[in-house]
Each structure stands twice: as structure tokens, then as C-alpha cells.
Design an enzyme around this catalytic site. Sequence first.
Site, short mmCIF file in Angstrom:
data_model
loop_
_atom_site.label_atom_id
_atom_site.label_comp_id
_atom_site.label_asym_id
_atom_site.label_seq_id
_atom_site.Cartn_x
_atom_site.Cartn_y
_atom_site.Cartn_z
N TYR A 57 27.83 35.39 -39.36
CA TYR A 57 27.54 36.76 -40.10
C TYR A 57 28.42 37.60 -39.81
O TYR A 57 28.48 38.49 -38.75
CB TYR A 57 26.06 36.83 -39.38
N PRO A 204 12.27 31.76 -43.76
CA PRO A 204 10.71 31.41 -43.67
C PRO A 204 10.01 31.49 -44.55
O PRO A 204 8.85 31.21 -44.62
CB PRO A 204 10.40 31.96 -42.14
#
Length: 282
Positions: A57, A204
Amino acid sequence: MTSSSTFRIGGELAVRRIGFGAMRLATGAGPAREASIAVARRAVELGVTLIDTAYMYGWGANEELLVDALHPYPDDLLIATKVAVERPNPGEEATINGRPEFLREQVEQALRRLRVERIGLLQMHRIDPKVPLADQLGTLREFQLDGKIGHIGLSEVTVAELDEARQTIDVASVQNRYSLLDREHEAVLDACDAAGIAFLPWRPVHPAASTATAEIAAVAAELDATAAQIALAWLLDRSPVVLPIPGTASIEHLEENVAAASLRLSDEQRKRLDGITLPTVE
């Protein structure tokens, strides 16, 4: 009904079950960075005790942003990071690299970037198919024995890979893609549930959660919640080992995500959500 609001990763690291995925935080300079720092700090204010990051990231910049936002860290905060992806040359794609020498370098760099002497949870971003798994995990196990890693986790693995990994290390966590509308890794979650291994679903909240079915919208209306909150509540209800890590760069969305922990699905609502026709996985 899964009622516990906390889980002990590796039987030791107690975290609240809704964490925060830091991937979306801006790592450049200027107002966007300041806004991202504010989001990270707000997460901790809201009681989040698990933050997920990775070298990939921003090639370390995301970890450094969390340092600027949160160091010195609260005693109860677990920042989990990931290794085993190599930064590409311009115009090329990132590659998985599980060679022991590369992993050693990445762990040492992560320790320096995060300004810690011990990484509480270090996860393999991906398993390198070109290197024996025992060699990859054995390298991380060496750091664990030296006290520089607390617990070791995996990401995007099959049940067979999880079983093989457990012959070398105590697997504390698995981070696979999983959600109300994407249950491809159901068997992996079941294996984690049986073994008491933390399961951190990435993405999610499926992008289609707000539009895919009328059922999600109906349950959301019944509970005065958003579709995203229903998706997170379903995950929390799915198994006590599930620790969702929704990511956002918005304080409003962050607060919405954390509030999902207070929702309680009835058995009837749960059955309706379980029976949703799943969209094609992309």
C-alpha cells in the site's frame, strides 16, 4: 447469534472485531494526507484496535502515514502489516517474492518504518509458488523466535495451503476476500473457525451490496441501517473468528462502519441474508 465484540488473535492479541483497513488512505502531501491522518486518528477514538496495512500500500508510504497519525501507539492498538510483494519497475506489475533473503529485508524495513521493535501480526501478502512454503514461513518463524514478530498470518490461501502452513508455524490469521455477496472462500473460513484462527475478510462490503438484492435493503430498513452496515453485521454474525477490516478515506463512512458492531440480526433476518442469490465473482 455471535455476540462477542472482541477476539484474541493467536489466543493473545485482544482486538475489537471491527477493524480498519488503511489501504484507501492517501499517502501523498497536502490536504488529502491531513484528511487521511484525521481518519486514522478517528478510528482509534472510536475504539478500533486493529488496523491493517501492507508494504504494497504505497510501497511503505501507508505504514509511514500511520506512524505520523498514531505514533506513539496506544497500548491496545494492533497494527498488522504484510510482506512478500516486490515493488515493480515503472510500467510493470508487482510480483510476489517469498525468497528468504527478500522476506528478511522486508521485515527489517517494516520494523523501521513502523518504529516498533516487534510487529504484533505479520502476514504473508501472498504465498510465492516458486519458493517452498516451509522456507518462506520458516524465515518468518526465525523473526518470531527472535521476538521481532508476535504472530504470523497468511493472505489469499486455500484450505490445503493453510493445512500445509500449519505444519511449520502457528497460523494466527488468514486474510481472504469474503463478504455477504462473495463467499468463494467459505471453506477457508470454516477451517479457520474450527481451528480458532482469526479470519480477516478483505473487501468485506461487496461493491454491489447496496444494489444487488432487495433483501439487503429490506433488512437495512427494518434495522434503520445502511446496506453496508447490514453486510458487516452479517459477517460478525457469521463466525466469532471473523474480523472485518472495512477501509475508507471518509470519517462519515468510518463511523458508519464501526457502528455496525451494535446491530443484531434476528434469526429470520439472518436466514434471509444467507439465502441471497450471489452475484458472479469478478
